[in-house]
Design a protein around this motif. Structure first.
Motif, PDB file in Angstrom:
ATOM      1  N   LEU A  27       0.716  -1.146  -0.020  1.00 30.89           N
ATOM      2  CA  LEU A  27       0.027  -0.026   0.101  1.00 30.89           C
ATOM      3  C   LEU A  27       0.746   1.276  -0.045  1.00 30.89           C
ATOM      4  CD1 LEU A  27      -2.838  -1.102   2.658  1.00 30.89           C
ATOM      5  CD2 LEU A  27      -2.906  -0.780  -0.010  1.00 30.89           C
ATOM      6  N   LYS A  28       2.062   1.417   0.949  1.00 31.70           N
ATOM      7  CA  LYS A  28       2.914   2.332   0.842  1.00 31.70           C
ATOM      8  C   LYS A  28       3.490   2.542  -0.604  1.00 31.70           C
ATOM      9  CE  LYS A  28       6.353   4.957   3.471  1.00 31.70           C
ATOM     10  NZ  LYS A  28       6.947   4.858   4.764  1.00 31.70           N
ATOM     11  N   THR A  29       3.914   1.341  -1.116  1.00 29.67           N
ATOM     12  CA  THR A  29       4.534   1.612  -2.445  1.00 29.67           C
ATOM     13  C   THR A  29       3.426   2.028  -3.461  1.00 29.67           C
ATOM     14  OG1 THR A  29       6.122  -0.246  -1.902  1.00 29.67           O
ATOM     15  CG2 THR A  29       5.547   0.301  -4.515  1.00 29.67           C
ATOM     16  N   MET A  30       2.204   1.547  -3.499  1.00 32.31           N
ATOM     17  CA  MET A  30       1.329   2.222  -4.315  1.00 32.31           C
ATOM     18  C   MET A  30       1.159   3.737  -4.111  1.00 32.31           C
ATOM     19  SD  MET A  30      -1.674  -0.782  -4.476  1.00 32.31           S
ATOM     20  CE  MET A  30      -1.554  -2.174  -5.471  1.00 32.31           C
ATOM     21  N   GLN A  31       1.135   4.205  -2.647  1.00 29.18           N
ATOM     22  CA  GLN A  31       0.945   5.653  -2.570  1.00 29.18           C
ATOM     23  C   GLN A  31       2.345   6.505  -3.030  1.00 29.18           C
ATOM     24  OE1 GLN A  31      -0.260   4.766   2.054  1.00 29.18           O
ATOM     25  NE2 GLN A  31       0.041   6.894   1.627  1.00 29.18           N
ATOM     26  N   GLU A  32       3.518   5.813  -2.905  1.00 29.57           N
ATOM     27  CA  GLU A  32       4.809   6.291  -3.615  1.00 29.57           C
ATOM     28  C   GLU A  32       4.504   6.535  -5.195  1.00 29.57           C
ATOM     29  OE1 GLU A  32       7.725   7.539  -2.213  1.00 29.57           O
ATOM     30  OE2 GLU A  32       7.087   7.292  -0.099  1.00 29.57           O
ATOM     31  N   LEU A  33       3.885   5.539  -5.702  1.00 22.71           N
ATOM     32  CA  LEU A  33       3.672   5.595  -7.292  1.00 22.71           C
ATOM     33  C   LEU A  33       2.759   6.610  -7.623  1.00 22.71           C
ATOM     34  CD1 LEU A  33       4.184   1.942  -8.221  1.00 22.71           C
ATOM     35  CD2 LEU A  33       5.805   3.733  -8.365  1.00 22.71           C
ATOM     36  N   GLY A  34       2.023   7.087  -6.676  1.00 25.65           N
ATOM     37  CA  GLY A  34       0.673   8.058  -6.979  1.00 25.65           C
ATOM     38  C   GLY A  34      -0.456   7.396  -7.330  1.00 25.65           C
TER      39      GLY A  34
ATOM     40  N   THR B 192      -7.838   6.415  -0.937  1.00 31.68           N
ATOM     41  CA  THR B 192      -8.705   6.440  -2.107  1.00 31.68           C
ATOM     42  C   THR B 192      -7.895   6.345  -3.042  1.00 31.68           C
ATOM     43  OG1 THR B 192      -8.428   9.205  -2.149  1.00 31.68           O
ATOM     44  CG2 THR B 192     -10.425   8.076  -1.014  1.00 31.68           C
ATOM     45  N   ILE B 193      -8.422   6.155  -4.493  1.00 32.55           N
ATOM     46  CA  ILE B 193      -7.374   5.962  -5.545  1.00 32.55           C
ATOM     47  C   ILE B 193      -7.327   7.107  -6.238  1.00 32.55           C
ATOM     48  CG2 ILE B 193      -8.150   3.403  -6.051  1.00 32.55           C
ATOM     49  CD1 ILE B 193      -9.910   4.280  -8.196  1.00 32.55           C
ATOM     50  N   ALA B 194      -6.129   7.266  -6.852  1.00 32.62           N
ATOM     51  CA  ALA B 194      -6.232   8.920  -7.432  1.00 32.62           C
ATOM     52  C   ALA B 194      -6.604   8.758  -8.859  1.00 32.62           C
ATOM     53  CB  ALA B 194      -4.475   8.694  -7.604  1.00 32.62           C
TER      54      ALA B 194
ATOM     55  N   PRO C  89      -9.730  -5.264 -12.966  1.00 28.55           N
ATOM     56  CA  PRO C  89      -9.893  -4.292 -11.755  1.00 28.55           C
ATOM     57  C   PRO C  89      -8.445  -4.105 -11.331  1.00 28.55           C
ATOM     58  CG  PRO C  89     -11.007  -6.247 -10.813  1.00 28.55           C
ATOM     59  CD  PRO C  89     -10.781  -6.166 -12.246  1.00 28.55           C
ATOM     60  N   ILE C  90      -7.313  -5.001 -11.806  1.00 28.07           N
ATOM     61  CA  ILE C  90      -5.895  -4.781 -11.628  1.00 28.07           C
ATOM     62  C   ILE C  90      -5.534  -3.292 -12.098  1.00 28.07           C
ATOM     63  CG2 ILE C  90      -4.893  -5.904 -13.278  1.00 28.07           C
ATOM     64  CD1 ILE C  90      -3.398  -7.839 -11.448  1.00 28.07           C
ATOM     65  N   TRP C  91      -5.986  -2.946 -13.159  1.00 26.31           N
ATOM     66  CA  TRP C  91      -5.636  -1.678 -13.815  1.00 26.31           C
ATOM     67  C   TRP C  91      -6.466  -0.716 -13.281  1.00 26.31           C
ATOM     68  CZ3 TRP C  91      -1.808  -3.951 -15.583  1.00 26.31           C
ATOM     69  CH2 TRP C  91      -1.996  -5.380 -16.385  1.00 26.31           C
ATOM     70  N   PHE C  92      -6.760  -0.436 -12.093  1.00 27.86           N
ATOM     71  CA  PHE C  92      -7.854   0.681 -11.678  1.00 27.86           C
ATOM     72  C   PHE C  92      -6.906   2.005 -11.818  1.00 27.86           C
ATOM     73  CE2 PHE C  92      -5.287  -0.279  -7.731  1.00 27.86           C
ATOM     74  CZ  PHE C  92      -4.804   0.896  -7.230  1.00 27.86           C
ATOM     75  N   PRO C  93      -5.491   2.076 -11.922  1.00 26.90           N
ATOM     76  CA  PRO C  93      -5.054   3.418 -12.144  1.00 26.90           C
ATOM     77  C   PRO C  93      -5.196   4.035 -13.276  1.00 26.90           C
ATOM     78  CG  PRO C  93      -3.204   1.755 -11.003  1.00 26.90           C
ATOM     79  CD  PRO C  93      -4.303   1.151 -11.585  1.00 26.90           C
ATOM     80  N   PHE C  94      -5.643   3.169 -14.367  1.00 30.26           N
ATOM     81  CA  PHE C  94      -5.520   3.493 -15.820  1.00 30.26           C
ATOM     82  C   PHE C  94      -7.064   3.396 -16.578  1.00 30.26           C
ATOM     83  CE2 PHE C  94      -1.792   1.095 -14.567  1.00 30.26           C
ATOM     84  CZ  PHE C  94      -0.939   2.317 -14.476  1.00 30.26           C
ATOM     85  N   GLN C  95      -7.174   4.393 -17.554  1.00 29.29           N
ATOM     86  CA  GLN C  95      -8.139   3.908 -18.397  1.00 29.29           C
ATOM     87  C   GLN C  95      -7.390   3.681 -19.904  1.00 29.29           C
ATOM     88  OE1 GLN C  95     -11.565   6.694 -18.815  1.00 29.29           O
ATOM     89  NE2 GLN C  95     -10.793   7.500 -16.835  1.00 29.29           N
TER      90      GLN C  95
END
Length: 239
Positions: free
Chosen positions: A146-153, A164-166, A202-208
């Protein structure tokens, strides 16, 4: 069969980006390990924690022992060299492909966030404990991912611990999306999947994704109609 978390600590974005830069420049494995050790010296104080971080970075961007991964790895570096920029999508694709624990958390967050605007660490930990066992290792690795995902934005966290998701990033580059699809099929040990399902995993949640069947790379995939769905088949003779 026991499942292992294999994500022993969080990774800073700068560490991931610098590791990718060195690998793209073609440094050998010994030089890569020493360069990472030097990079971490001022920020990670104990030798044991540096070892964990170094091994994790090398396991993501270093050479894979599986010869079948060579084309996937080389394509990642080609995509990077197009711009000399380490975009979130490249780091995400490699983390999904190389780290099943990261992929499981990403898929859970993506699925959960379709129905809920926010979540907390405890909810993710509960799901990971169901998959990997209720151990301190699972709890620690969940925090690290989770912290790594935060670091990545990709995730945002407030002072109350609410996550929340960015805002999602639009990806239109067909080469990048084909690379992501190949990575997730191989990571899930699948040889075929409905195209629409793979694109909306759903694995691609940061993208469209701006992508359709006409953009499929015939070097890696075949498309077949089955009922009302187009299915993506991974070519087995492609290394």
């Amino acid at each position: 069969m026991s499942k292992f978390t294999s994500f022993s600590r969080h990774l800073d974005k700068d560490w991931l980006d610098q590791t990718l830069y060195w690998v793209a420049k073609g440094v050998d494995n010994s030089t890569l390990n020493q360069s990472i050790e030097n990079m971490l010296t001022n920020t990670v104080k104990t030798p044991e924690n540096r070892r964990k971080a170094r091994n994790l970075l090398v396991s993501i961007w270093g050479p894979d022992k599986n010869p079948g991964s060579r084309d996937f790895d080389e394509t990642a570096l080609s995509l990077y060299r197009k711009t000399e920029q380490s975009e979130l999508v490249l780091q995400w694709g490699k983390l999904v492909a190389r780290k099943p624990f990261f992929a499981d958390i990403a898929r859970f967050i993506g699925r959960y966030s379709r129905l809920n605007p926010s979540f907390q660490y405890a909810q993710v930990k509960k799901r990971m404990c169901e998959l990997y066992g209720d151990t301190e290792s699972t709890a620690r690795s969940t925090r690290a991912v989770l912290k790594t995902m935060q670091e990545l934005g990709a995730l945002l966290k407030d002072e109350a611990g609410v996550i929340t998701i960015a805002p999602s990033i639009l990806i239109n580059d067909a080469d990048t999306i084909n690379w992501l699809l190949k990575g997730v099929l191989e990571a899930d040990e699948q040889t075929s999947r409905a195209l629409d399902e793979a694109l909306h995993d759903p694995i691609w949640f940061p993208f469209q994704f701006g992508f359709n069947a006409n953009h499929i790379d015939s070097k890696w995939f075949e498309l077949h109609q089955q009922g009302n769905n187009l299915y993506l088949f991974l070519k087995q003779d492609v290394q």
